[in-house]
Design an enzyme around this catalytic site. Structure first.
Site: not given
Ligand code: ADP
Length: 399
Positions: A9, A93, A284, A379
């Site tokens: 990816n 991807r 987040m 994915e």
């Molecule tokens: P991407 O679209 O880059 O693949 P991800 O699926 O890894 O993104 O998601 C990233 C988001 O998930 C970020 O906002 C991160 O803060 C949030 N995140 C990851 N782990 C946690 C957690 N334990 N609690 C709250 N938010 C989380």
């Protein structure tokens, strides 16, 4: 030799990869890693299936290394350290399959040329996806490569679901709602069919909430509607993207505020969303920890917008039987899930506080009219499964 397939990816500043061996029940996760900080300070980490760190590397001359140079480094490392694996295919991807490509396809010159033409539709992603394919063609010309499209899962929606209310000629030229995150939705649809076949046959909203975020309305495992449209900007509020916005704002920014198209693009893709509203972070977790009231406001807007868009998709489905949360926020953030579910209480959804707090597979109460689940997405595995589906018949790979 163990036969294996690699998922890649490739993004603007990172390349995620995973290695799967070919097991009797499908691909088995063997290793995964990420090359990030490309163009600034590249850093490569890969771990085996048990979490052991296989490589953790920085480069002294890092900023000068291109995607191609780093892929060469990665290839060199893999052939030295994973010599027992025979790679039968590399699956990629590819964000945009346009109007024509509805299934994963073996890469050849004609396909690459056709995919080049789609770069203007996904300028921040598609060129990097294709550059990785070309780099690997140079490094290993005989290795089959498969393009797996993020748009493909949404390809068979009705014309109404794909049409903007624009003059017909523009629709015919390809200005339509494509939808994205299709590899994730495909994975969730298949997993749900195994874990809860009855719900899988019903009307389900899948909330893919990561840095990029979208919702998909599925009926019987097929996409009926989705919040992303022509680009991955539409729909939900995201980490740095604004999501749904009055197009008049864009006209105003350019015509009254004198912003260039390039500046508007940067604003919409990189400076908006959670980052823009909070002024604190696009992440987040960081927002939950921040005492800044603007961080709380951004969190609230994120959940409000997700619930509002879910309401629209429930209308597209004619009702709802279940909601699935996935991706970084969807899988790990009980506060956001509760906030969205409470706003959807009108559907009869009742969330169970205790199971939600521990990210349990089912987070709705037994007396809830609709079921809420958490399913981790994968994915990379989906790319491996789809790629094997293409190369197996072509190469006579039996397992
Ligand atoms: P991407 O679209 O880059 O693949 P991800 O699926 O890894 O993104 O998601 C990233 C988001 O998930 C970020 O906002 C991160 O803060 C949030 N995140 C990851 N782990 C946690 C957690 N334990 N609690 C709250 N938010 C989380």
């Amino acid at each position: 030799m163990t036969r294996a397939v690699v998922s890649l990816n490739a993004g603007s500043s990172s390349i995620k990869f995973a290695l799967f061996t070919l097991g009797p029940d499908g691909p088995e996760h063997a290793a995964a890693g990420k090359l990030e900080g490309i163009g600034i300070a590249p850093h490569l980490v890969a771990r085996g299936a048990d979490g052991t760190v296989l490589i953790d590397q920085d480069w002294d001359n890092g900023a000068r290394l291109t995607h191609e140079a780093l892929l060469r480094e990665l290839f060199g490392w893999a052939s030295q350290h994973l010599p027992e694996h025979e790679i039968v295919a590399i699956g990629h991807r590819v964000v945009h399959g346009g109007m024509s490509f509805a299934r994963p396809l073996l890469v050849d010159d004609a396909l690459l040329e056709a995919l080049d033409l789609l770069c203007p539709l996904a300028p921040l992603h598609q060129p990097h996806n294709l550059a990785a394919i070309r780099a690997i063609r140079t490094l290993a010309p005989a290795l089959p490569q498969v393009a797996c499209f993020d748009t493909a899962f949404h390809h068979d929606r009705t014309d109404v679901a794909m049409r903007f209310a624009l003059p017909r000629a523009l629709h015919d030229k390809g200005i339509r709602r494509y939808g994205f995150h299709g590899l994730s939705y495909d994975y969730i649809a298949r997993t749900l069919r195994e874990t809860d076949p009855e719900l899988a046959r019903g009307r389900v909203i899948v909330a893919h909430l990561g840095n990029g975020a979208s919702l998909c309305a599925m009926h019987d495992g097929k996409s009926v509607d989705t919040t992303m449209g022509f680009t991955a900007l539409d729909g939900l509020m995201m980490g740095t993207r604004c999501g749904d916005i009055d197009p008049g704002v864009l006209l105003h920014l350019q015509m009254q505020e004198g912003m260039s198209a390039a500046n508007v693009e940067t604003l919409l893709y990189k400076q908006s969303g959670l980052l823009g509203v909070s002024g604190v972070s696009s992440d987040m977790r960081a927002l939950h920890q921040s005492p800044d009231p603007h961080a709380a406001e951004a969190i609230d807007l994120f959940a409000w917008r997700a619930a509002r868009e879910a309401g629209a998709l429930i209308s597209s489905l004619g009702g709802i039987d279940g909601i699935i949360f996935t991706a970084g926020i969807g899988e790990n953030d009980p506060i956001i899930r509760a906030s969205i579910c409470e706003r959807l209480a009108w559907t009869g959804l009742i969330i169970d506080g205790e199971s939600n707090a521990r990210n349990a597979p089912i987070i709705s109460r037994s007396d809830s009219r609709i079921i809420a689940r958490v399913i981790p997405t994968d994915e990379e595995r989906m790319i491996a499964v789809l790629s094997l589906g293409v190369v197996r018949p072509a190469a006579g790979v039996s397992q």
